[in-house]
Design an enzyme around this catalytic site. Structure first.
Site, PDB file in Angstrom:
ATOM      1  N   CYS A  75       0.861  -1.185   0.000  1.00 34.61           N
ATOM      2  CA  CYS A  75       0.000   0.000   0.000  1.00 34.61           C
ATOM      3  C   CYS A  75       0.897   1.236   0.000  1.00 34.61           C
ATOM      4  CB  CYS A  75      -0.882  -0.009   1.238  1.00 34.61           C
ATOM      5  SG  CYS A  75       0.114   0.042   2.735  1.00 34.61           S
ATOM      6  N   CYS A  98       2.663   5.839   8.928  1.00 36.58           N
ATOM      7  CA  CYS A  98       1.781   6.089   7.789  1.00 36.58           C
ATOM      8  C   CYS A  98       0.905   7.309   8.093  1.00 36.58           C
ATOM      9  CB  CYS A  98       0.903   4.866   7.524  1.00 36.58           C
ATOM     10  SG  CYS A  98      -0.304   5.183   6.215  1.00 36.58           S
ATOM     11  N   HIS A 156      -0.643  -5.090  19.287  1.00 34.09           N
ATOM     12  CA  HIS A 156      -0.187  -4.693  17.947  1.00 34.09           C
ATOM     13  C   HIS A 156       0.501  -3.333  18.057  1.00 34.09           C
ATOM     14  CE1 HIS A 156      -0.248  -3.364  13.770  1.00 34.09           C
ATOM     15  NE2 HIS A 156      -0.363  -4.640  13.450  1.00 34.09           N
ATOM     16  N   GLU A 184       0.585  -0.783  16.257  1.00 34.81           N
ATOM     17  CA  GLU A 184      -0.261   0.387  15.955  1.00 34.81           C
ATOM     18  C   GLU A 184      -1.135   0.744  17.153  1.00 34.81           C
ATOM     19  OE1 GLU A 184      -2.514   0.356  12.209  1.00 34.81           O
ATOM     20  OE2 GLU A 184      -3.966   1.696  13.164  1.00 34.81           O
ATOM     21  N   THR A 241      -6.219   0.745  11.842  1.00 40.47           N
ATOM     22  CA  THR A 241      -6.480   0.972  10.408  1.00 40.47           C
ATOM     23  C   THR A 241      -6.647  -0.313   9.606  1.00 40.47           C
ATOM     24  OG1 THR A 241      -4.106   1.021  10.024  1.00 40.47           O
ATOM     25  CG2 THR A 241      -5.192   3.154  10.331  1.00 40.47           C
ATOM     26  N   CYS A 296      -8.315   2.020   6.807  1.00 42.57           N
ATOM     27  CA  CYS A 296      -7.772   2.807   5.691  1.00 42.57           C
ATOM     28  C   CYS A 296      -8.252   2.268   4.341  1.00 42.57           C
ATOM     29  CB  CYS A 296      -6.250   2.819   5.769  1.00 42.57           C
ATOM     30  SG  CYS A 296      -5.515   1.294   5.216  1.00 42.57           S
ATOM     31  N   SER A 340       1.285  -9.916  10.361  1.00 44.98           N
ATOM     32  CA  SER A 340       0.685  -8.805   9.614  1.00 44.98           C
ATOM     33  C   SER A 340      -0.823  -8.841   9.815  1.00 44.98           C
ATOM     34  CB  SER A 340       1.039  -8.939   8.129  1.00 44.98           C
ATOM     35  OG  SER A 340       0.136  -8.205   7.356  1.00 44.98           O
ATOM     36  N   SER A 341      -1.329  -7.823  10.509  1.00 41.81           N
ATOM     37  CA  SER A 341      -2.753  -7.786  10.835  1.00 41.81           C
ATOM     38  C   SER A 341      -3.598  -7.811   9.564  1.00 41.81           C
ATOM     39  CB  SER A 341      -3.048  -6.514  11.645  1.00 41.81           C
ATOM     40  OG  SER A 341      -4.412  -6.321  11.788  1.00 41.81           O
ATOM     41  N   ASN A 342      -3.250  -6.964   8.599  1.00 42.42           N
ATOM     42  CA  ASN A 342      -4.136  -6.874   7.427  1.00 42.42           C
ATOM     43  C   ASN A 342      -4.096  -8.154   6.604  1.00 42.42           C
ATOM     44  OD1 ASN A 342      -2.673  -6.309   4.684  1.00 42.42           O
ATOM     45  ND2 ASN A 342      -1.454  -5.304   6.268  1.00 42.42           N
TER      46      ASN A 342
END
Ligand code: SF4
Length: 322
Positions: free
Chosen positions: A21, A105, A133, A135, A174, A204, A232-234
């Site tokens: 991204c 980010c 996490h 973030e 996000t 996001c 990796s969360s996403n």
């Protein structure tokens, strides 16, 4: 009929968008440009993005990844990862006179600002996200301790007891599942009708787009592979989304070296996507491994390429006036 020399047919649906991204691309560029400008080594607090391949590549170029600031020697620059950091970290770097470069980010930074704004208005804040996490740690560290309450799931949304239900706001990580977060928010809004929402959603565009793309193709696939790291969360959310969208044989793999060929038994259509921190070279590696064993037909249904790009910090731009 298949002769021993013929490879079986396999159709691959590639999700689009997938992979890197704008925020990850910017963070990786920040490390590369800082190495060019300041020389080796450059210190990076935490994995710049959650992907071993990316981290090892940057290590080979001269980046040193550390857990904490006290591992950074005086006089060398330090970069903060794309996930964002608690306010105490840049403050400590400044106290030590370290040159710090923030690769947070811009969309995570936006959530930080929202949390600060709510705290300034004396709101108690519910943060929807996953404990531990980076973030979440970073966002919680933007406001005084105790001001943010973490809600990780639907059950906690039903049971949480804020001190000030009449002065309440929420923000989110996000990279959450769009659908699960919607369910959590419905519960919170029903329990606390006055809860203040972000001006625009916090999940996001990159997370939303990658989830929509895999959701659209998963029902048409016999299996879906999500290329990404276990932390990796996403990427993990993409596996969940594909599974819920109708493809129970959805799995996470870090790259071609993790392919479990048994997973392809009986599969004639394979969906492939990649998390926001997984570079395209890993997707290409998986396709190259597949082509060794199968006659591939590759399609990218409903491709919606992204064009968003974030500016680098001023000190690292080719033209610092831009
Ligand atoms: S996933 Fe979203 S918030 Fe995270 S780095 Fe990418 S664009 Fe930024």
């Amino acid at each position: 009929m298949t002769t021993p020399t013929q490879k079986p047919a396999l159709t691959v649906y590639l999700a689009s968008p997938r992979g890197f991204c704008a925020g990850v691309d910017r963070a990786v560029q920040i490390v590369e440009k800082a190495l060019e400008k300041y020389g080796r080594p450059i210190y990076v607090r935490h994995e710049i993005v959650h992907n071993r391949f990316v981290v090892e590549n940057l290590e080979a170029k001269g980046a040193i990844f550390v857990d904490e600031l006290d591992q950074v020697p005086d006089g060398r620059p330090v970069i903060f990862s794309a996930h964002g950091v608690p306010k105490s970290i840049p403050a400590e770097a400044a106290r030590r006179g370290l040159h710090s470069i923030d690769a947070t980010c811009p969309l995570v930074a936006k959530v930080h600002k929202e949390a600060e704004r709510h705290a300034a208005q004396n709101h108690q804040i519910i943060l929807i996200g996953h404990a531990g996490h980076p973030e979440v740690i970073g966002t919680m560290g933007q406001v005084p301790e105790g001001r943010i309450l973490l809600v990780e799931n639907l059950e906690q949304a039903h049971t949480i007891q804020p001190d000030t239900p009449e002065a309440l706001a929420y923000v989110t990580q996000t990279t959450l599942s769009v659908d699960e977060t919607k369910d959590i928010l419905e519960v919170l809004k029903a329990r606390f009708p006055k809860i203040s929402a972000p001006r625009r959603g916090d999940i996001c565009f990159a997370t939303t787009n990658r989830q929509s793309a895999v959701k659209a193709l998963a029902p048409h696939c016999d299996a879906v592979w999500v290329i990404g790291a276990p932390n990796s969360s996403n990427s993990r959310r993409l596996v969940e989304v594909a599974t819920k969208a109708g493809c129970p044989r959805s799995a996470l793999l870090q790259g071609a070296h993790e392919i479990d060929w048994q997973q392809l038994e009986g599969v004639s259509v394979l969906g492939i996507t990649a998390g926001a921190s997984a570079p395209e070279i890993l997707v290409k590696g998986v396709l190259a491994a597949l082509v060794e064993r199968y006659t591939l037909t590759i399609e990218t249904p409903n491709a919606r390429p992204e064009t968003t790009a974030f500016k680098l910090p001023q000190e690292l731009r080719e033209d610092p006036q831009s």
